[in-house]
Scaffold this motif. Structure first.
Motif, PDB file in Angstrom:
ATOM      1  N   SER A   2       0.835  -1.192   0.000  1.00  0.00           N
ATOM      2  CA  SER A   2       0.000   0.000   0.000  1.00  0.00           C
ATOM      3  C   SER A   2       0.877   1.252   0.000  1.00  0.00           C
ATOM      4  O   SER A   2       2.065   1.202   0.361  1.00  0.00           O
ATOM      5  N   ASN A   3       0.273   2.374  -0.382  1.00  0.00           N
ATOM      6  CA  ASN A   3       1.012   3.638  -0.359  1.00  0.00           C
ATOM      7  C   ASN A   3       1.508   3.966   1.051  1.00  0.00           C
ATOM      8  O   ASN A   3       2.609   4.476   1.232  1.00  0.00           O
ATOM      9  N   THR A  71      14.760   4.275  -7.438  1.00  0.00           N
ATOM     10  CA  THR A  71      13.332   4.290  -7.745  1.00  0.00           C
ATOM     11  C   THR A  71      13.089   4.611  -9.213  1.00  0.00           C
ATOM     12  O   THR A  71      12.291   3.938  -9.891  1.00  0.00           O
ATOM     13  N   ALA A  75      11.657   2.160 -12.255  1.00  0.00           N
ATOM     14  CA  ALA A  75      10.490   2.580 -13.039  1.00  0.00           C
ATOM     15  C   ALA A  75      10.804   2.602 -14.531  1.00  0.00           C
ATOM     16  O   ALA A  75       9.982   2.165 -15.354  1.00  0.00           O
ATOM     17  N   HIS A  80       6.700   0.816 -14.624  1.00  0.00           N
ATOM     18  CA  HIS A  80       5.705   1.033 -13.569  1.00  0.00           C
ATOM     19  C   HIS A  80       6.038   2.322 -12.810  1.00  0.00           C
ATOM     20  O   HIS A  80       6.971   2.372 -12.019  1.00  0.00           O
ATOM     21  N   TRP A  81       5.229   3.355 -13.031  1.00  0.00           N
ATOM     22  CA  TRP A  81       5.486   4.675 -12.451  1.00  0.00           C
ATOM     23  C   TRP A  81       4.460   5.075 -11.403  1.00  0.00           C
ATOM     24  O   TRP A  81       4.596   6.127 -10.775  1.00  0.00           O
ATOM     25  N   ASP A  82       3.435   4.259 -11.167  1.00  0.00           N
ATOM     26  CA  ASP A  82       2.317   4.696 -10.340  1.00  0.00           C
ATOM     27  C   ASP A  82       2.688   4.933  -8.878  1.00  0.00           C
ATOM     28  O   ASP A  82       2.091   5.776  -8.208  1.00  0.00           O
ATOM     29  N   LYS A  83       3.698   4.232  -8.355  1.00  0.00           N
ATOM     30  CA  LYS A  83       4.084   4.378  -6.953  1.00  0.00           C
ATOM     31  C   LYS A  83       5.324   5.260  -6.763  1.00  0.00           C
ATOM     32  O   LYS A  83       5.751   5.472  -5.623  1.00  0.00           O
ATOM     33  N   TRP A  85       5.937   8.431  -6.932  1.00  0.00           N
ATOM     34  CA  TRP A  85       5.791   9.646  -6.117  1.00  0.00           C
ATOM     35  C   TRP A  85       5.780   9.327  -4.632  1.00  0.00           C
ATOM     36  O   TRP A  85       6.303  10.105  -3.818  1.00  0.00           O
TER      37      TRP A  85
END
Length: 246
Positions: A2-3, A71, A75, A80-83, A85
């Motif tokens: 999870s975030n 990181t 990516a 996969h760039w969604d996490k 940030w």
């Protein structure tokens, strides 16, 4: 993951990394420290042990990336760039927290930096090098190239280690990465102090700017873009190379 887990893991892990790293730099630099003037090898191993402690601690929550260059490299390699940030926020917050903790550990030594001006042995010491990197020769192009190459030497092996099944199964990946960081420090760290991690340099530099350290000297914001841009470029290039070659 999870975030929330990612953010907490990266904050804790990066804080431990910087606590060890800034701590060993303070130990070697500041007067009235038992490790004063113990040398570059001690600094390199201190940072390596910081990676070891921080990444193993964060691994169950976030995977223990602890580095925006890593990181970004992951990516670029995976798409996969969604996490990304969430990792970046956690890494920056953790780096700032770790710098504050290192300051508190050496609070008395920092206060002794006031100096009396009576002799060279008692003159105030510049303190930025405890928190962030300073090049030995200020040449922006050369400094940027050094950081790009050194970061590629970190991120490309990390990406390759991820494909080595035995390392993952045995849980020794973090140990190997820690030794890699020591090797980079010893072999490639001489020109710039090997940031190889934007959060590692920028977070503590921000903290250094605001900490009430007597006679602390400059925070050198004119140089600050290089240990951010160089590692990010190096991490992205490593991701591209790994994606193309492996």
């Amino acid at each position: 993951m999870s975030n929330g887990h990612i953010f907490v893991g990266e904050v804790i892990g990066t804080a431990i990394l910087i606590l060890f790293g800034a701590g060993v730099c303070a130990a070697v630099t500041l007067r009235h420290s038992k490790a004063r003037a113990s040398g570059w090898a001690v600094i390199a191993f201190g940072w390596g042990f910081g990676v070891l402690a921080g990444a193993y601690t964060a691994a169950p929550l976030s995977g223990g990336q602890l580095n925006p260059a890593v990181t970004v490299g992951i990516a670029v390699d995976t798409g996969h760039w969604d996490k990304v940030w969430v990792y970046l926020l956690g890494e920056m917050a953790g780096a700032m927290l770790g710098a504050v903790l290192a300051y508190l550990v050496y609070f008395a030594q920092f206060q002794a930096n006031k100096g009396t001006g009576g002799s060279a042995d008692d003159a105030p010491l510049p303190t930025l090098g405890i928190f962030s990197t300073i090049p030995e020769i200020r040449n922006p192009v050369a400094n940027l190239i050094t950081e790009i190459i050194a970061t590629m030497a970190l991120v490309l092996p990390i990406l390759a280690f991820g494909q080595t099944k035995g390392l993952g199964e045995s849980g020794t990946t973090v140990l190997v990465v820690s030794l890699l960081v020591v090797g980079i420090g010893l072999a490639l760290g001489g020109p710039t102090g090997y940031a190889i991690n934007p959060a590692r340099d920028l977070g503590p530099r921000i903290v250094h700017t605001f900490l009430p350290i007597p006679n602390k000297g400059t925070s050198d914001w004119g140089y600050a873009w290089i240990p951010v841009a160089g590692p990010l470029i190096g991490g992205a290039l490593a991701g591209l190379v790994h994606n193309a070659a492996f």
